[in-house]
Design a protein around this motif. Structure first.
Motif, PDB file in Angstrom:
ATOM      1  N   UNK A  11       0.826  -1.209   0.000  1.00 12.51           N
ATOM      2  CA  UNK A  11       0.000   0.000   0.000  1.00 12.51           C
ATOM      3  C   UNK A  11       0.864   1.264   0.000  1.00 12.51           C
ATOM      4  N   UNK A  12       2.184   1.099   0.176  1.00 16.65           N
ATOM      5  CA  UNK A  12       3.135   2.213   0.122  1.00 16.65           C
ATOM      6  C   UNK A  12       4.274   1.839  -0.840  1.00 16.65           C
ATOM      7  N   UNK A  13       3.992   1.788  -2.144  1.00 14.18           N
ATOM      8  CA  UNK A  13       4.996   1.279  -3.092  1.00 14.18           C
ATOM      9  C   UNK A  13       6.278   2.112  -3.162  1.00 14.18           C
ATOM     10  N   UNK A  14       6.194   3.406  -2.924  1.00 17.12           N
ATOM     11  CA  UNK A  14       7.389   4.247  -2.994  1.00 17.12           C
ATOM     12  C   UNK A  14       8.286   4.095  -1.777  1.00 17.12           C
ATOM     13  N   UNK A  15       7.781   3.455  -0.732  1.00 14.66           N
ATOM     14  CA  UNK A  15       8.535   3.334   0.518  1.00 14.66           C
ATOM     15  C   UNK A  15       8.972   1.898   0.799  1.00 14.66           C
ATOM     16  N   UNK A  16       8.912   1.041  -0.193  1.00 16.46           N
ATOM     17  CA  UNK A  16       9.340  -0.346  -0.016  1.00 16.46           C
ATOM     18  C   UNK A  16      10.803  -0.369   0.431  1.00 16.46           C
ATOM     19  N   UNK A  17      11.096  -1.200   1.389  1.00 19.22           N
ATOM     20  CA  UNK A  17      12.466  -1.338   1.867  1.00 19.22           C
ATOM     21  C   UNK A  17      12.765  -0.544   3.127  1.00 19.22           C
ATOM     22  N   UNK A  18      11.883   0.340   3.531  1.00 21.08           N
ATOM     23  CA  UNK A  18      12.093   1.084   4.769  1.00 21.08           C
ATOM     24  C   UNK A  18      11.628   0.250   5.964  1.00 21.08           C
ATOM     25  N   UNK A  19      12.073   0.610   7.134  1.00 17.04           N
ATOM     26  CA  UNK A  19      11.778  -0.129   8.365  1.00 17.04           C
ATOM     27  C   UNK A  19      10.264  -0.194   8.608  1.00 17.04           C
ATOM     28  N   UNK A  20       9.770  -1.333   9.073  1.00 10.58           N
ATOM     29  CA  UNK A  20       8.332  -1.480   9.337  1.00 10.58           C
ATOM     30  C   UNK A  20       7.767  -0.416  10.281  1.00 10.58           C
ATOM     31  N   UNK A  21       8.516  -0.023  11.291  1.00 15.78           N
ATOM     32  CA  UNK A  21       8.032   0.998  12.232  1.00 15.78           C
ATOM     33  C   UNK A  21       7.838   2.339  11.520  1.00 15.78           C
ATOM     34  N   UNK A  22       8.728   2.656  10.608  1.00 12.53           N
ATOM     35  CA  UNK A  22       8.621   3.889   9.843  1.00 12.53           C
ATOM     36  C   UNK A  22       7.414   3.841   8.906  1.00 12.53           C
ATOM     37  N   UNK A  23       7.212   2.702   8.273  1.00 15.75           N
ATOM     38  CA  UNK A  23       6.057   2.536   7.392  1.00 15.75           C
ATOM     39  C   UNK A  23       4.755   2.646   8.174  1.00 15.75           C
ATOM     40  N   UNK A  24       4.748   2.126   9.373  1.00 21.65           N
ATOM     41  CA  UNK A  24       3.536   2.203  10.205  1.00 21.65           C
ATOM     42  C   UNK A  24       3.230   3.658  10.577  1.00 21.65           C
ATOM     43  N   UNK A  25       4.275   4.420  10.840  1.00 22.34           N
ATOM     44  CA  UNK A  25       4.096   5.847  11.157  1.00 22.34           C
ATOM     45  C   UNK A  25       3.503   6.596   9.957  1.00 22.34           C
ATOM     46  N   UNK A  26       4.006   6.278   8.763  1.00 26.56           N
ATOM     47  CA  UNK A  26       3.486   6.910   7.547  1.00 26.56           C
ATOM     48  C   UNK A  26       2.023   6.505   7.335  1.00 26.56           C
ATOM     49  N   UNK A  27       1.715   5.225   7.540  1.00 24.86           N
ATOM     50  CA  UNK A  27       0.328   4.761   7.405  1.00 24.86           C
ATOM     51  C   UNK A  27      -0.603   5.484   8.378  1.00 24.86           C
ATOM     52  N   UNK A  28      -0.135   5.645   9.617  1.00 28.97           N
ATOM     53  CA  UNK A  28      -0.951   6.339  10.622  1.00 28.97           C
ATOM     54  C   UNK A  28      -1.245   7.777  10.194  1.00 28.97           C
ATOM     55  N   UNK A  29      -0.226   8.469   9.701  1.00 26.97           N
ATOM     56  CA  UNK A  29      -0.425   9.839   9.230  1.00 26.97           C
ATOM     57  C   UNK A  29      -1.364   9.875   8.023  1.00 26.97           C
ATOM     58  N   UNK A  30      -1.163   8.932   7.099  1.00 23.32           N
ATOM     59  CA  UNK A  30      -2.018   8.879   5.909  1.00 23.32           C
ATOM     60  C   UNK A  30      -3.467   8.576   6.287  1.00 23.32           C
ATOM     61  N   UNK A  31      -3.667   7.563   7.122  1.00 23.18           N
ATOM     62  CA  UNK A  31      -5.020   7.160   7.504  1.00 23.18           C
ATOM     63  C   UNK A  31      -5.715   8.231   8.339  1.00 23.18           C
TER      64      UNK A  31
END
Length: 162
Positions: free
Chosen positions: A3-23
């Motif tokens: 669901x975050x194709x441009x951020x593939x490869x970044x740490x899961x915790x960082x991706x979760x933070x981005x998801x929280x902001x997006x959602x």
């Protein structure tokens, strides 16, 4: 597909933070607060002058660029934000080399820091062809916040696609 194709490869915790902001509907405001300024580079001529000024500042011994332009054929979903091409040919007993840089047209509307980050990336390819340690050291030499800007640019792309 992520669901975050441009951020593939970044740490899961960082991706979760981005998801929280997006959602929570706060991701656009977050990236606009971090990078509110836009650049004035809108034409290919202005882009050439912008890139050449950075080349002269950081890479004085690098060869001149034959062409620099915005390219509407490049798109991040197809994996390209910018390209550096190097063509060498023999002409009358002399070896001629041409360096061309093409930047995705979507960067006409990008924050100034993202255009600079992409240009730095493509200029670094003039000395280092591969994405290796020396390449990223050169990027960080030209733009000390290179890695943070790359992450922020990927968040900006996520916002644009969303």
């Amino acid at each position: 597909m992520s669901d975050l194709p441009y951020l593939a490869g970044y740490a899961p915790a960082l991706l979760e933070r981005v998801r929280d902001l997006r959602d929570g509907g706060k991701l656009r405001a977050w990236i606009e607060q971090r990078h509110p300024d836009r650049h004035a580079v809108q034409t290919d001529k202005a882009l050439y002058q912008y890139v050449d000024a950075l080349r002269q500042r950081h890479m004085r011994n690098a060869p001149l660029l034959s062409r620099v332009q915005f390219d509407s054929q490049q798109h991040p979903m197809r994996g390209t934000l910018g390209t550096h091409t190097f063509v060498s040919r023999t002409q009358g007993g002399k070896l001629k080399a041409k360096h061309e840089i093409r930047i995705a047209a979507l960067f006409r509307d990008a924050p100034a820091a993202f255009l600079q980050m992409i240009v730095v990336h493509e200029l670094a390819h003039m000395k280092e062809k591969d994405h290796n340690k020396a390449f990223y050291q050169l990027c960080c030499h030209m733009e000390p916040d290179y890695h943070q800007l790359e992450f922020d640019m990927r968040v900006w792309l996520t916002v644009r696609e969303g």
